[in-house]
Design an enzyme around this catalytic site. Structure first.
Site: not given
Length: 117
Positions: A25, A69, A107
């Site tokens: 991550c 986005h 996620e």
């Protein structure tokens, strides 16, 4: 208690640069996020709803214009974790709809974080 839940989807990137370099991550990466808002009420309104699902369109618009986005590190103050997103969306929703009791952010299909005061 009556409960309803509605999901919203968006895609975004983020990076948790404070993590050790070898942590996956810590690298720039993205997710296809799912945000689920839960509302509850002890009684139904005159239409038989906790809240009309159509009222929640404001959350879709908020997500689409501010998060979809985007690079979340540029959007959020503080960490761009699922936990922080859950709290952020909870605060937004509670300000719009007092029936809000929780927000869950996924996620991946197998992981999620939830904020529920």
């Amino acid at each position: 208690m009556y409960r309803i839940c509605k999901e919203f989807h968006f895609s975004a990137s983020h990076q948790l640069a404070h993590l050790p370099e070898h942590h996956q991550c810590a690298r720039l990466h993205g997710h296809n996020y799912v945000v689920a808002v839960e509302l509850a009420a002890p009684e139904l309104d005159a239409n038989g709803f906790v809240r009309d699902y159509h009222d929640l369109a404001a959350l879709k618009s908020y997500i689409d214009t501010r998060f979809d986005h985007r690079h979340l590190n540029d959007v959020l103050d503080g960490p761009s974790t699922a936990e922080a997103l859950a709290r952020h969306f909870f605060d937004y929703c509670a300000g719009q709809w007092p029936e809000t009791v929780a927000v869950r952010v996924s996620e991946t299909p197998r992981s999620w974080a939830e904020y529920r005061p």
